[in-house]
Each structure stands twice: as structure tokens, then as C-alpha cells.
Design a protein around this motif. Structure first.
Motif, PDB file in Angstrom:
ATOM      1  N   MET A  87      18.344  72.797  25.250  1.00 44.21           N
ATOM      2  CA  MET A  87      17.215  71.903  25.346  1.00 44.21           C
ATOM      3  C   MET A  87      17.505  70.748  26.300  1.00 44.21           C
ATOM      4  N   LYS A  88      18.713  70.235  26.299  1.00 47.25           N
ATOM      5  CA  LYS A  88      19.080  69.148  27.187  1.00 47.25           C
ATOM      6  C   LYS A  88      18.968  69.544  28.649  1.00 47.25           C
ATOM      7  N   LYS A  89      19.390  70.750  28.978  1.00 53.98           N
ATOM      8  CA  LYS A  89      19.363  71.225  30.362  1.00 53.98           C
ATOM      9  C   LYS A  89      17.923  71.297  30.872  1.00 53.98           C
ATOM     10  N   GLU A  90      17.005  71.782  30.045  1.00 54.04           N
ATOM     11  CA  GLU A  90      15.590  71.867  30.430  1.00 54.04           C
ATOM     12  C   GLU A  90      14.987  70.480  30.635  1.00 54.04           C
ATOM     13  N   THR A  91      15.378  69.548  29.820  1.00 54.18           N
ATOM     14  CA  THR A  91      14.877  68.173  29.949  1.00 54.18           C
ATOM     15  C   THR A  91      15.359  67.551  31.259  1.00 54.18           C
ATOM     16  N   ILE A  92      16.601  67.757  31.593  1.00 50.81           N
ATOM     17  CA  ILE A  92      17.155  67.216  32.840  1.00 50.81           C
ATOM     18  C   ILE A  92      16.456  67.845  34.041  1.00 50.81           C
ATOM     19  N   ILE A  93      16.246  69.161  34.015  1.00 53.74           N
ATOM     20  CA  ILE A  93      15.564  69.848  35.122  1.00 53.74           C
ATOM     21  C   ILE A  93      14.133  69.330  35.255  1.00 53.74           C
ATOM     22  N   SER A  94      13.431  69.169  34.149  1.00 48.59           N
ATOM     23  CA  SER A  94      12.057  68.647  34.177  1.00 48.59           C
ATOM     24  C   SER A  94      12.022  67.239  34.763  1.00 48.59           C
ATOM     25  N   PHE A  95      12.985  66.422  34.368  1.00 43.09           N
ATOM     26  CA  PHE A  95      13.052  65.052  34.872  1.00 43.09           C
ATOM     27  C   PHE A  95      13.306  65.050  36.384  1.00 43.09           C
ATOM     28  N   LEU A  96      14.212  65.894  36.858  1.00 44.04           N
ATOM     29  CA  LEU A  96      14.516  65.971  38.283  1.00 44.04           C
ATOM     30  C   LEU A  96      13.307  66.483  39.082  1.00 44.04           C
ATOM     31  N   VAL A  97      12.591  67.444  38.540  1.00 48.81           N
ATOM     32  CA  VAL A  97      11.382  67.946  39.202  1.00 48.81           C
ATOM     33  C   VAL A  97      10.333  66.843  39.269  1.00 48.81           C
ATOM     34  N   PHE A  98      10.165  66.110  38.175  1.00 49.77           N
ATOM     35  CA  PHE A  98       9.215  64.993  38.156  1.00 49.77           C
ATOM     36  C   PHE A  98       9.596  63.947  39.205  1.00 49.77           C
ATOM     37  N   CYS A  99      10.871  63.590  39.276  1.00 52.86           N
ATOM     38  CA  CYS A  99      11.328  62.602  40.269  1.00 52.86           C
ATOM     39  C   CYS A  99      11.082  63.093  41.697  1.00 52.86           C
ATOM     40  N   ALA A 100      11.350  64.365  41.963  1.00 56.26           N
ATOM     41  CA  ALA A 100      11.126  64.919  43.296  1.00 56.26           C
ATOM     42  C   ALA A 100       9.643  64.868  43.659  1.00 56.26           C
ATOM     43  N   LEU A 101       8.784  65.218  42.729  1.00 55.48           N
ATOM     44  CA  LEU A 101       7.345  65.165  42.975  1.00 55.48           C
ATOM     45  C   LEU A 101       6.877  63.722  43.207  1.00 55.48           C
ATOM     46  N   ALA A 102       7.425  62.792  42.436  1.00 59.75           N
ATOM     47  CA  ALA A 102       7.050  61.387  42.608  1.00 59.75           C
ATOM     48  C   ALA A 102       7.465  60.882  43.991  1.00 59.75           C
ATOM     49  N   VAL A 103       8.643  61.256  44.454  1.00 57.93           N
ATOM     50  CA  VAL A 103       9.114  60.853  45.785  1.00 57.93           C
ATOM     51  C   VAL A 103       8.218  61.459  46.866  1.00 57.93           C
ATOM     52  N   ILE A 104       7.855  62.719  46.711  1.00 57.24           N
ATOM     53  CA  ILE A 104       6.973  63.374  47.694  1.00 57.24           C
ATOM     54  C   ILE A 104       5.619  62.670  47.748  1.00 57.24           C
ATOM     55  N   VAL A 105       5.058  62.330  46.600  1.00 61.04           N
ATOM     56  CA  VAL A 105       3.767  61.633  46.557  1.00 61.04           C
ATOM     57  C   VAL A 105       3.874  60.261  47.218  1.00 61.04           C
ATOM     58  N   ILE A 106       4.923  59.531  46.937  1.00 59.49           N
ATOM     59  CA  ILE A 106       5.102  58.189  47.516  1.00 59.49           C
ATOM     60  C   ILE A 106       5.254  58.282  49.039  1.00 59.49           C
ATOM     61  N   ILE A 107       6.044  59.214  49.520  1.00 61.47           N
ATOM     62  CA  ILE A 107       6.227  59.371  50.974  1.00 61.47           C
ATOM     63  C   ILE A 107       4.915  59.752  51.649  1.00 61.47           C
ATOM     64  N   SER A 108       4.161  60.670  51.054  1.00 63.07           N
ATOM     65  CA  SER A 108       2.892  61.076  51.676  1.00 63.07           C
ATOM     66  C   SER A 108       1.884  59.933  51.654  1.00 63.07           C
ATOM     67  N   MET A 109       1.882  59.112  50.614  1.00 62.06           N
ATOM     68  CA  MET A 109       0.989  57.949  50.571  1.00 62.06           C
ATOM     69  C   MET A 109       1.363  56.946  51.663  1.00 62.06           C
ATOM     70  N   LYS A 110       2.647  56.730  51.868  1.00 63.92           N
ATOM     71  CA  LYS A 110       3.111  55.814  52.901  1.00 63.92           C
ATOM     72  C   LYS A 110       2.716  56.307  54.293  1.00 63.92           C
ATOM     73  N   LEU A 111       2.903  57.599  54.551  1.00 65.81           N
ATOM     74  CA  LEU A 111       2.530  58.168  55.844  1.00 65.81           C
ATOM     75  C   LEU A 111       1.019  58.082  56.074  1.00 65.81           C
TER      76      LEU A 111
END
Length: 137
Positions: A1-25
Motif C-alpha cells: 500500500m505504501k508503494k502505491e501511495t508514493i507512486i500516486s503522489f509522484l504522478v500528482f506532483c508531475a502533473l502539477a508541474v506540467i500544469v504550472i509550466i504550461s500556464m506560465k508559457l
């Protein structure tokens, strides 16, 4: 369960970074378009003033990188991004105008060519060339 939570968190962070970069551009592109539009308005106003001056006096005025011309009369100092302009003959019947960027648009130049027989035009009907020069840094 811990491994899935970490992967979900990393995916969420990656998506948030992509959204922020595209908004800036997107915001940067909007700002550049807005600033370039100020230069296009200046080109249009200069072209129409030049046509009017030619029809009244039979000659075009030549200016080399100025902000004010009292013969038109024309003052570009109030334009926050493009406040320097040149007007020059291209050939016997054709006149050119260049406006030069200042401050954060100093690498940009806008050009328009027109004929002495042209009528005063709306900005929508004018073909204005946008040139981005390489930075001298």
C-alpha cells in the motif's frame, strides 16, 4: 500500500508541474502578443499619418530612429513597448516604416510597406511583418 501511495503522489506532483509550466508559457505568449499588438497599432498610426502627409504635401518624410515628428505631428513616446520609429523610401512609389522595441521588447522590430496610392486603412487590413533579432548578450 505504501508503494502505491508514493507512486500516486509522484504522478500528482508531475502533473502539477506540467500544469504550472504550461500556464506560465501560455501567460508569456499572451504578454508577448499584447506587447506586439502595441507595436502594430503604432505601425498603423504611422502609416496612416504618412499617407495623409503625402497626400497633403506630395512627399514622404524620412525619419531615422526617432520618437517624435512634429511634421505629422506624431509622438510615440507614450507607447510602452515600441517608442522608436523610422520611415524610409523603398522605391519611387513605396514607403516603409519600422518600429523598434524598447525595454523588454528591444529585440523586436515591426515593419510595414505601403504605396503612395494606398488609402488610410484599419489595422486589420495591414500586413505587418514581425522580426525578432538575435539578442546581443
Amino acid at each position: 500500500m505504501k508503494k502505491e501511495t508514493i507512486i500516486s503522489f509522484l504522478v500528482f506532483c508531475a502533473l502539477a508541474v506540467i500544469v504550472i509550466i504550461s500556464m506560465k508559457l501560455t501567460y508569456n505568449n499572451y504578454q508577448t502578443s499584447k506587447q506586439i499588438f502595441n507595436g502594430k497599432v503604432l505601425c498603423s498610426a504611422l502609416m496612416n499619418a504618412s499617407i495623409k502627409y503625402y497626400k497633403e504635401n506630395g512627399v514622404y518624410l524620412e525619419n531615422d530612429k526617432v520618437s517624435i515628428n512634429n511634421d505629422y505631428p506624431f509622438d510615440a513616446r507614450t507607447n510602452p513597448y515600441f517608442s522608436v520609429f523610422s520611415t524610409y523610401p523603398i522605391d519611387e512609389n513605396t514607403q516603409g516604416i519600422s518600429v523598434f522595441g524598447t525595454v523588454n521588447k528591444k529585440d523586436y522590430e515591426l515593419k510595414v510597406k505601403f504605396n503612395k496610392d494606398d488609402d488610410v486603412k484599419s489595422i486589420r487590413n495591414i500586413k505587418i511583418q514581425t522580426i525578432k533579432h538575435k539578442s546581443k548578450n
